[in-house]
Design an enzyme around this catalytic site. Structure first.
Site, PDB file in Angstrom:
ATOM      1  N   VAL A   1       0.843  -1.194   0.000  1.00  0.00           N
ATOM      2  CA  VAL A   1       0.000   0.000   0.000  1.00  0.00           C
ATOM      3  C   VAL A   1       0.879   1.244   0.000  1.00  0.00           C
ATOM      4  CG1 VAL A   1      -1.602   1.341   1.428  1.00  0.00           C
ATOM      5  CG2 VAL A   1      -1.960  -1.117   1.128  1.00  0.00           C
TER       6      VAL A   1
ATOM      7  N   GLY B   1     -14.383  12.092   7.315  1.00  0.00           N
ATOM      8  CA  GLY B   1     -13.313  11.644   8.220  1.00  0.00           C
ATOM      9  C   GLY B   1     -12.197  12.661   8.288  1.00  0.00           C
ATOM     10  N   GLY B   2     -11.941  13.150   9.496  1.00  0.00           N
ATOM     11  CA  GLY B   2     -10.904  14.176   9.682  1.00  0.00           C
ATOM     12  C   GLY B   2      -9.603  13.599  10.200  1.00  0.00           C
TER      13      GLY B   2
ATOM     14  N   ILE C   1      -5.287  10.807   6.610  1.00  0.00           N
ATOM     15  CA  ILE C   1      -5.366  10.510   5.171  1.00  0.00           C
ATOM     16  C   ILE C   1      -6.372  11.464   4.513  1.00  0.00           C
ATOM     17  CG2 ILE C   1      -6.034   8.768   3.453  1.00  0.00           C
ATOM     18  CD1 ILE C   1      -4.827   6.637   5.303  1.00  0.00           C
TER      19      ILE C   1
ATOM     20  N   GLU D   1     -16.432  15.446  10.358  1.00  0.00           N
ATOM     21  CA  GLU D   1     -15.823  14.580  11.371  1.00  0.00           C
ATOM     22  C   GLU D   1     -16.795  14.441  12.548  1.00  0.00           C
ATOM     23  OE1 GLU D   1     -12.835  12.750  12.073  1.00  0.00           O
ATOM     24  OE2 GLU D   1     -13.977  12.427  13.914  1.00  0.00           O
TER      25      GLU D   1
ATOM     26  N   VAL E   1     -22.394  11.669   8.819  1.00  0.00           N
ATOM     27  CA  VAL E   1     -23.108  11.490   7.552  1.00  0.00           C
ATOM     28  C   VAL E   1     -24.060  10.314   7.769  1.00  0.00           C
ATOM     29  CG1 VAL E   1     -22.860  10.787   5.144  1.00  0.00           C
ATOM     30  CG2 VAL E   1     -21.239  12.385   6.151  1.00  0.00           C
TER      31      VAL E   1
ATOM     32  N   ASP F   1       0.669  -3.317   9.557  1.00  0.00           N
ATOM     33  CA  ASP F   1      -0.714  -2.908   9.838  1.00  0.00           C
ATOM     34  C   ASP F   1      -1.544  -4.052  10.412  1.00  0.00           C
ATOM     35  OD1 ASP F   1      -0.027  -0.480   8.846  1.00  0.00           O
ATOM     36  OD2 ASP F   1      -1.515  -0.414   7.238  1.00  0.00           O
TER      37      ASP F   1
ATOM     38  N   ALA G   1       4.046   3.019   8.016  1.00  0.00           N
ATOM     39  CA  ALA G   1       5.021   2.254   7.237  1.00  0.00           C
ATOM     40  C   ALA G   1       6.307   1.985   8.028  1.00  0.00           C
ATOM     41  CB  ALA G   1       5.339   3.001   5.955  1.00  0.00           C
TER      42      ALA G   1
ATOM     43  N   HIS H   1      22.176  27.852  12.859  1.00  0.00           N
ATOM     44  CA  HIS H   1      21.348  29.054  12.731  1.00  0.00           C
ATOM     45  C   HIS H   1      21.398  29.548  11.293  1.00  0.00           C
ATOM     46  CE1 HIS H   1      19.422  32.785  13.858  1.00  0.00           C
ATOM     47  NE2 HIS H   1      20.354  33.441  13.168  1.00  0.00           N
TER      48      HIS H   1
END
Ligand code: FAD
Length: 474
Positions: free
Chosen positions: A44, A183-184, A187, A206, A240, A315, A323, A447
């Site tokens: 994936v 979906g918040g 992805i 969300e 929803v 996963d 990953a 810096h």
């Protein structure tokens, strides 16, 4: 007719977990067979996750910067977007990487069987090749790394090209005039960022009271502020409840926390409500492997399942579904099978959300510290005081470090701001090395760089940050 062969180590699934495990196992001298449906390893992450999304986010960043350049006296004309070429670029990136993994596989003499594997028992797999031919493979050990797939909302199931998941959203078939992201999580927000930069009017819905529910609120606030400017609408505490595809749009019914309903139309909808482990339909019932309620495989500290010959990583073996966590677990499992003393015991797994600004954290979060009652001292360095952030006109940032007040040891780091994903590596190393506030304070940081915000957060612990005046209370 079924053919049957034997291997010492079968790695099932060629994602960043599986191929990292297979490569290390071969490097350690084991005989390895990798089984995956694709022509080259990648999973994936390389084919439809991390890599294509980051290629598109790179373009989104460029588009956003050309707009902002007007504030600095440089005006660009409205960009012309050649979607075909853009897709070619993204696909080229994927091909380059997956051809590379394919070559590395060959160089290591790892056998590759294209197909899908199912356990027949604790030492045998049945593999179905793309042409449906079946074969059997027996193994001494197996590493299961079949990953995950987008979760679906069964009661909202709509079979229409107007309703996308993360995989089809990456195909970039068109740039819809309006896009609703359901979906918040990271992805959805990353893909929303891509489509918004390309010109879609993006809305997000969300259920929870805030975006990125797992992350600390002070970090998310900085991102939310910018997304409110870039996105058309962000609906929180809203569900929803119905979706209907019409000829030119999708009609969506929302329900807010008071149960009030509202309908709106969008040209396209992206469902991005999380991911589901691919632990069903792989014959686990023919082994002693156990899963939890969500379908994640139960493993020990070496990633060994309840079946002594089979390990599980990535996963499929639980959160965080990332990953680099998959690859690390893969290497631990390979070492364990090669007979090394090893264990999976990270102190800090970095999480990065590649939005604009980026959000990144590692180790202990403030949320977790509160939940677990762990005493921490939190130092927040605002990027408005960073010379580098000001030169970039990106003072919308925050670096925070969590310290153990007694030992002065760093326990966690959180960053919101441009490039946070690169900066977080210092936090991971500091936590893994059990660094103290003084170690970070005494390490000279170049810096002007954003990395100075890390050093100055540590200086704040002693009430001595050069660029903020906040003396330590006695
Ligand atoms: P996967 O990458 O899911 O690979 C599993 C492989 O196993 C696949 O090739 C699959 O075809 C194969 N397989 C499945 N079943 C079988 C079978 N029965 N037999 C043989 N092979 C099988 N993570 C990050 O860390 N950073 C990011 O920026 C990031 N961005 C993402 C963006 C998107 C849009 C998505 C969807 C995911 C993203 N992720 C990101 C998550 C990341 O992709 C996953 O955590 C990672 O790919 C998991 O690796 P894995 O090896 O466990 O499995």
């Amino acid at each position: 007719m079924e053919s049957s062969i034997k291997t010492h180590l079968a790695v099932i699934g060629g994602g960043p977990g599986g191929y990292a495990a297979a490569f290390l196992a071969a490097d350690l001298g084991l005989e390895v067979t990798l089984i995956d449906p694709e022509a080259n390893p990648g999973g994936v992450c390389l084919y439809r996750g991390c890599i294509p999304s980051k290629a598109l986010l790179h373009i989104a960043k460029l588009l956003n910067e050309t707009e902002e350049a007007a504030n600095w006296g440089v005006e660009f004309q409205k960009p012309k977007i050649d979607l075909g070429k853009l897709r070619e670029y993204k696909n080229g990136v994927v091909n380059k990487l997956t051809n590379g993994t394919g070559q590395l596989l060959k160089q290591r003499n790892i056998s590759h069987i294209r197909g899908r594997a199912v356990f027949l028992d604790s030492h045998t797999l049945e593999i179905t090749k793309p042409d449906n031919e079946k074969s059997q493979l027996s193994f001494d050990f197996a590493i299961l790394a079949t990953g995950s797939r987008p979760a679906a909302i069964s009661k909202l199931a709509v079979d229409s090209p107007r309703v996308m998941n993360s995989t089809s959203a990456l195909d970039l078939d068109d740039i819809p005039g309006s896009l609703l992201v359901i979906g918040g999580g990271y992805i959805g927000l990353e893909m929303g960022t891509v489509y918004a930069a390309l010109g879609s009017k993006v809305s997000v819905v969300e259920m929870m009271p805030g975006l990125l529910p797992g992350a600390d609120r002070d970090l998310v606030r900085i991102l939310s502020k910018r997304l409110e400017e870039r996105f058309e609408n962000i609906m929180l505490k809203t569900k929803v409840v119905e979706m209907k595809t019409l000829k030119e749009s999708v009609k969506v019914t929302f329900e807010n926390e008071n149960g009030e309903r509202e309908e709106k139309k969008y040209e396209k909808v992206l469902i991005s409500i999380g991911r589901k482990p691919n632990s069903d339909s792989i014959g686990l019932e023919n082994t002693k492997i156990e899963t939890d309620k969500r379908g994640f495989i139960l493993v020990d500290e070496q990633r060994r399942t309840k079946e002594a010959s089979i390990y599980a990583i990535g996963d499929i073996a639980g959160e965080p579904m990332l990953a680099h966590k998959a690859s690390h677990e893969g290497r631990v499992a390979a070492e364990a099978i090669a007979g090394h003393k090893t264990a999976y015991e990270p102190q800090a797994i970095p999480a990065v959300v590649f939005t604009d600004p980026e959000i990144a954290w590692c180790g202990l979060t403030e949320n977790e510290a509160k939940e677990k009652g762990i005493k921490v001292e939190v130092m927040r360095f605002p990027w408005a005081a960073s010379g580098r952030a000001i030169t970039m006109d990106r003072t919308d940032g925050l670096t925070k470090l969590l310290f153990d007040p007694e030992t002065e040891r760093i326990l966690g780091m959180g960053i919101a701001g441009a490039g946070a994903g690169e900066l977080i590596a210092e936090g991971v190393l500091a936590i893994e090395m059990a660094a103290l506030a003084s170690d970070i304070k005494l390490s000279i940081h170049a810096h002007p760089t954003l990395s100075e915000t890390v050093m100055e957060s540590a200086e704040m612990f002693f009430g001595q940050a050069t660029h903020v005046y906040r003396p330590k209370r006695k």
